[in-house]
Enzyme design. Structure first.
Site, mmCIF file in Angstrom:
data_model
loop_
_atom_site.group_PDB
_atom_site.id
_atom_site.type_symbol
_atom_site.label_atom_id
_atom_site.label_comp_id
_atom_site.label_asym_id
_atom_site.label_seq_id
_atom_site.Cartn_x
_atom_site.Cartn_y
_atom_site.Cartn_z
ATOM 1 N N ASP A 1 6.088 -24.463 -54.045
ATOM 2 C CA ASP A 1 7.206 -24.075 -53.166
ATOM 3 C C ASP A 1 6.769 -22.894 -52.294
ATOM 4 O OD1 ASP A 1 9.278 -21.870 -55.247
ATOM 5 O OD2 ASP A 1 7.120 -22.247 -55.312
ATOM 6 N N ASP B 1 2.116 -19.258 -53.722
ATOM 7 C CA ASP B 1 1.762 -20.679 -53.701
ATOM 8 C C ASP B 1 0.703 -20.941 -52.635
ATOM 9 O OD1 ASP B 1 4.851 -20.311 -54.129
ATOM 10 O OD2 ASP B 1 4.377 -22.199 -55.144
ATOM 11 N N ASN C 1 11.399 -21.147 -53.603
ATOM 12 C CA ASN C 1 11.306 -19.880 -52.861
ATOM 13 C C ASN C 1 12.082 -19.941 -51.561
ATOM 14 O OD1 ASN C 1 9.597 -18.288 -54.494
ATOM 15 N ND2 ASN C 1 7.828 -19.486 -53.828
ATOM 16 N N THR D 1 3.643 -24.879 -59.432
ATOM 17 C CA THR D 1 3.864 -23.448 -59.190
ATOM 18 C C THR D 1 5.241 -23.161 -58.595
ATOM 19 O OG1 THR D 1 2.827 -23.553 -57.000
ATOM 20 C CG2 THR D 1 1.391 -23.064 -58.868
ATOM 21 N N PHE E 1 11.724 -16.904 -62.427
ATOM 22 C CA PHE E 1 12.385 -17.684 -61.383
ATOM 23 C C PHE E 1 12.221 -19.203 -61.538
ATOM 24 C CE2 PHE E 1 14.263 -18.609 -57.403
ATOM 25 C CZ PHE E 1 13.486 -19.576 -56.787
ATOM 26 N N ASN E 2 10.999 -19.704 -61.716
ATOM 27 C CA ASN E 2 10.795 -21.152 -61.732
ATOM 28 C C ASN E 2 11.536 -21.803 -62.899
ATOM 29 O OD1 ASN E 2 9.173 -21.107 -59.440
ATOM 30 N ND2 ASN E 2 7.279 -20.865 -60.627
ATOM 31 N N HIS F 1 1.168 -14.657 -58.612
ATOM 32 C CA HIS F 1 1.553 -15.494 -59.751
ATOM 33 C C HIS F 1 0.844 -16.852 -59.751
ATOM 34 C CE1 HIS F 1 5.117 -12.885 -60.475
ATOM 35 N NE2 HIS F 1 5.364 -12.972 -59.194
ATOM 36 N N ASP F 2 1.055 -17.606 -58.685
ATOM 37 C CA ASP F 2 0.676 -19.030 -58.706
ATOM 38 C C ASP F 2 -0.819 -19.252 -58.719
ATOM 39 O OD1 ASP F 2 3.481 -19.731 -56.529
ATOM 40 O OD2 ASP F 2 3.364 -19.608 -58.702
HETATM 41 O O1 RIB Z 1 8.481 -16.036 -60.662
HETATM 42 C C1 RIB Z 1 7.394 -16.264 -59.802
HETATM 43 C C2 RIB Z 1 7.396 -17.669 -59.313
HETATM 44 O O2 RIB Z 1 8.572 -17.911 -58.545
HETATM 45 C C3 RIB Z 1 6.231 -17.970 -58.365
HETATM 46 O O3 RIB Z 1 5.886 -19.318 -58.465
HETATM 47 C C4 RIB Z 1 6.803 -17.687 -57.017
HETATM 48 O O4 RIB Z 1 6.154 -18.424 -55.973
HETATM 49 C C5 RIB Z 1 8.204 -18.179 -57.195
HETATM 50 O O5 RIB Z 1 8.198 -19.588 -56.989
HETATM 51 CA CA CA Z 2 5.859 -20.677 -56.460
#
Ligand code: RIB
Ligand code: CA
Length: 352
Positions: free
Chosen positions: A52, A57, A81, A166, A207-208, A281-282
């Site tokens: 996303d 990403d 996102n 991701t 979040f994901n 993160h990703d």
């Molecule tokens: O919490 C971080 C995640 O949420 C990452 O994948 C970021 O791109 C968002 O999608």
């Molecule tokens: Ca992401």
């Protein structure tokens, strides 16, 4: 869904998959470290990225396309996102930036399986990838959509495929539900998501996992080997201002674009956490597959809360095995940050 009876005094709650009349127990998880995968031997690991974009990403895509250990078969997009139209456009813009029109892109789910969508605009900006002057897409997304594209790419692969997810796990969950036998052709699901501790979207959840907890529960309960790169490791994967200065020093167009993007991304994290940079993160999910040993992992039993309000999307690690269930994920807990940053700088330097 029947819930297990309360744990007997001083005893353990009955295991969630305890035999119940008429209930088919889930397959035992085939948990193993990614380095032990068979499909990674004999050439680059075939992967499909589901994402996303989103700054991190976008850098995960850049890293995956630059690593010789991986072969990116295709990219699918999901709402997260930013709305799906933005995340799809951004994936295509990243490929245009990298001059890569050989990687098919297909759009997937706009929203979670059951939950109302929520877009954290302050993370990535109104476009989902603010902060730099990016090219417009040079190709269209594939008409067949994410599910059909992923299924076709897996069917055409000469060995089991790794899904690198991701964003919210909606597309992956839909694939597993729509094509149950496809489990046999998936080597691993390496995902960025979850947290063994506090969340970043609520106090409980990352979040994901928060955006689509039902999808996360389907994926973690699938029996497919899962690598879970949660906040425990990704909050150690910081790309700091001195690292961004290395991108400026490359003296390339791509170096300048990524320096701008990461300075935008860092502004949010500086305000919120006081960090001098951003967690990428990703890209940790990609780096973990490309460079065995970069990420320190633990084999754990992790389940997703889908019933709670305050705890929606929490990924709960049963470190003591109190529920008597087998480990189902390889969870990232630490990373060699310096090496990780080098991988990202090298990928950007090598990409134009
Ligand atoms: O919490 C971080 C995640 O949420 C990452 O994948 C970021 O791109 C968002 O999608
Ligand atoms: Ca992401």
């Amino acid at each position: 869904m029947a819930t297990p009876a309360a744990a007997p005094a001083g005893g353990r709650a009955p295991a969630a998959d305890a035999p119940v009349a008429g209930r088919v127990p889930a397959p035992p998880p085939a948990v193993r470290p990614a380095a032990a995968d068979v499909g990674a031997r004999g050439g680059p690991r075939p992967v499909v990225l589901d994402c996303d974009p989103g700054h991190d990403d976008a850098l995960a895509i850049t890293l995956a396309l630059a690593r010789p250990e991986l072969r990116v078969l295709g990219i699918t997009t999901v709402g997260g996102n930013s709305p799906l139209a933005n995340t799809t456009r951004n994936a295509l813009r990243v490929l245009a930036l990298l001059d890569r029109d050989d990687v098919p892109v297909a759009a997937g789910a706009e929203r979670a399986l059951l939950r109302e969508p929520w877009t954290p605009v302050e993370f990535h900006g109104a476009s989902g990838l603010d902060g730099a002057d990016l090219p417009e897409p040079r190709m269209a997304p594939r008409a067949e959509g994410a599910l059909a594209l992923t299924e076709a790419l897996i069917a055409a692969s000469d060995r089991p495929v790794t899904l690198v997810a991701t964003g919210p796990l909606t597309n992956v969950a839909l694939l597993l539900r729509a094509r149950p036998r496809i489990h046999e052709e998936i080597e691993r699901i390496c995902l960025m998501g979850g947290s063994l501790g506090a969340g970043n979207t609520t106090a409980s959840a990352e979040f994901n996992a928060w955006q689509d907890p039902e999808a996360a529960a389907i994926v973690l309960g699938s029996g497919i080997p899962v690598s879970m790169m949660g906040l425990d490791v990704t909050h150690r994967a910081l790309f700091l201002e001195p690292d961004v200065a290395r991108l400026d020093a490359l003296g390339t167009r791509l170096g300048r674009v990524w320096a701008d993007l990461l300075r935008f991304f860092a502004a949010y994290h500086r305000r919120r956490y006081g960090w001098d940079g951003s967690p990428i993160h990703d890209a940790v999910a990609v780096a973990h597959l490309a460079v065995p040993g970069l990420v320190t992992t633990e084999l754990l039993r992790v389940d997703v809360e889908t019933a709670g309000d305050l705890t929606r999307g929490r990924t709960v690690a049963d470190r003591e095995g109190l529920r008597g269930l087998p480990a189902n994920v390889e969870a990232g807990v630490d990373i060699d940050r310096g090496r990780f940053v080098d991988l990202l700088v090298e990928a950007i330097a090598a990409s134009g």
